[in-house]
Design a protein around this motif. Structure first.
Motif, PDB file in Angstrom:
ATOM      1  N   ASP A  63       0.865  -1.179   0.000  1.00  0.00           N
ATOM      2  CA  ASP A  63       0.000   0.000   0.000  1.00  0.00           C
ATOM      3  C   ASP A  63       0.905   1.233   0.000  1.00  0.00           C
ATOM      4  N   PRO A  64       0.627   2.223  -0.848  1.00  0.00           N
ATOM      5  CA  PRO A  64       1.462   3.435  -0.844  1.00  0.00           C
ATOM      6  C   PRO A  64       1.560   4.108   0.521  1.00  0.00           C
ATOM      7  N   ALA A  65       0.578   3.869   1.403  1.00  0.00           N
ATOM      8  CA  ALA A  65       0.632   4.461   2.744  1.00  0.00           C
ATOM      9  C   ALA A  65       1.856   3.997   3.524  1.00  0.00           C
ATOM     10  N   GLU A  66       2.449   2.880   3.119  1.00  0.00           N
ATOM     11  CA  GLU A  66       3.633   2.370   3.813  1.00  0.00           C
ATOM     12  C   GLU A  66       4.848   3.272   3.640  1.00  0.00           C
ATOM     13  N   LEU A  67       4.799   4.155   2.671  1.00  0.00           N
ATOM     14  CA  LEU A  67       5.925   5.064   2.452  1.00  0.00           C
ATOM     15  C   LEU A  67       5.883   6.263   3.391  1.00  0.00           C
ATOM     16  N   ASP A  68       4.798   6.389   4.162  1.00  0.00           N
ATOM     17  CA  ASP A  68       4.670   7.481   5.132  1.00  0.00           C
ATOM     18  C   ASP A  68       5.114   6.986   6.505  1.00  0.00           C
ATOM     19  N   THR A  69       6.197   7.526   6.998  1.00  0.00           N
ATOM     20  CA  THR A  69       6.728   7.120   8.298  1.00  0.00           C
ATOM     21  C   THR A  69       6.463   8.215   9.319  1.00  0.00           C
ATOM     22  N   ALA A  70       5.759   7.862  10.387  1.00  0.00           N
ATOM     23  CA  ALA A  70       5.455   8.827  11.445  1.00  0.00           C
ATOM     24  C   ALA A  70       6.682   9.054  12.325  1.00  0.00           C
ATOM     25  N   ASP A  71       6.694  10.186  13.003  1.00  0.00           N
ATOM     26  CA  ASP A  71       7.846  10.544  13.833  1.00  0.00           C
ATOM     27  C   ASP A  71       8.135   9.499  14.906  1.00  0.00           C
TER      28      ASP A  71
END
Length: 375
Positions: A63-71
């Protein structure tokens, strides 16, 4: 869409078999370049291609959301490396260790807490020399009662290689239990062969197999048969699941999952709160949501089907039960504890314990029968 007998590892292969849209392949290639992808035929067969929110797809398709890493997310969210005295060994608790023989799996979960370590581009399989060093560490620490084979998935190993390690552990007098964590019975049920089952048996010692599954549809007839081959050979099984948004974060699904385990002779063990692995925020629930689910589960399934809801504290401090509290101390203190407790029952009503003379027994609610509603 075509049938297949191989594991799908690229966005193009997933698109070819109708699991993702061809126009999404380029974006998904970027995800696959960062985090390993593998979908076995058994898992692919479970995915409902007509459902954009399919709970099996959410677990295994990139899922493209996996490229978003939270702090707050981190590559080693539970601090394995900080607790590793020798390569492959994690000694977090006094009486047990993890032994990570491999860093590859038959399938790769999109929420994996070791996703930065596993996969074809991850850490290597332990060499014979490093396995020997790990075994020497276990031999040298007499407080170790239990060794947990994990990884990666240890049941991906050939039976003879697995047997060599299991028998070496069994020969260590102070090691009484070998536990194996795996997804193989679900992901590749045909791999649970007679040879593999035999490889796990240790005369005079206990072997447990812990199955990771998160949705009742994963417990197919083939998966149950694979588990049955282990259980019928005298190897007890437990379950571990991860609470995942859009997969099992509702009363009905979670209850059905736990009942399905019990019906398959698998005792529910852990329900993990999602770890702070990078790129997994879209799949994590809140602790409050998890506690509310566990509170409702308590009134809907038997104690035999109750897992322990746990959080692995970031940094390596270990697992902590984080289930809801049903008992609250009230009033003054006395030696040994508070004078009274307020206890919440399965219907959400509060009772004083010990009851006073003024506390009448509550009348049962007319519409309460302990079952979940149809809504």
């Amino acid at each position: 869409m075509t049938s297949h007998r191989k594991t799908l590892r690229t966005a193009a292969e997933l698109a070819e078999h109708g699991l993702v849209r061809p126009q999404d392949a380029a974006a998904l290639d970027a995800v696959a370049a960062r985090y390993a992808v593998a979908v076995t035929p058994a898992i692919a067969a479970l995915i409902d291609r007509s459902d954009p929110d399919d709970p099996i797809a959410r677990q295994f398709l990139p899922d493209p959301a996996e490229l978003d890493t939270a702090d707050e997310e981190r590559p080693d969210p539970i601090g394995d490396d900080a607790m590793s005295p020798v390569e492959g060994v994690v000694h977090r608790y006094p009486d047990r260790v993890l032994l990570k023989l491999v860093h590859v799996c038959p399938v790769y979960c999109r929420f994996c807490f070791r996703r930065a370590m596993v996969g074809p581009g991850g850490r290597p399989t332990l060499s014979p020399k490093k396995i020997a060093a790990a075994l020497d560490y276990v031999r040298g620490h007499r407080e170790i009662f239990e060794v947990i084979l994990t990884g990666g998935d240890p049941l991906i190993l050939a039976p003879d290689k697995l047997a060599a390690v299991v028998q070496a552990l069994g020969a260590i007098a102070h090691v009484k239990v070998v536990r194996v964590h795996t997804r193989v019975p679900v992901a590749v049920p045909e791999a649970i062969t007679a040879a593999l089952v035999e490889a796990l048996k240790i005369p005079g010692k206990a072997t447990y197999v812990v199955l990771h599954a998160n949705h009742p549809r994963e417990l197919t007839e083939n998966a149950r048969d694979a588990c049955g081959r282990l259980i019928d050979a005298g190897i007890p099984m437990l379950s571990q699941s991860v609470l995942l948004r859009g997969v099992n974060d509702d009363d009905k699904t979670l209850a059905e999952l736990m009942r399905s385990f019990v019906a398959a002779r698998i005792k529910p063990y852990y329900l993990h709160h999602g770890d702070l692995a990078p790129g997994t925020g879209h799949l994590r629930t809140t602790l409050a949501e998890g506690q509310a689910l566990m509170r409702r589960l308590r009134g809907r399934v038997s104690g035999l089907a109750q897992p322990t809801y746990v959080l692995d504290l970031p940094g390596g401090a270990g697992k902590v039960p984080v289930g809801p509290t049903h008992a609250v101390p009230v009033g003054g203190c006395e030696p040994g504890g508070p004078a009274h407790w307020e206890i919440e029952d399965l219907q959400g009503r509060t009772h004083t314990y010990p009851p006073g003379p003024e506390d009448a027994d509550p009348a049962p609610e007319e519409d309460w029968d302990g079952r979940e509603s149809e809504s």
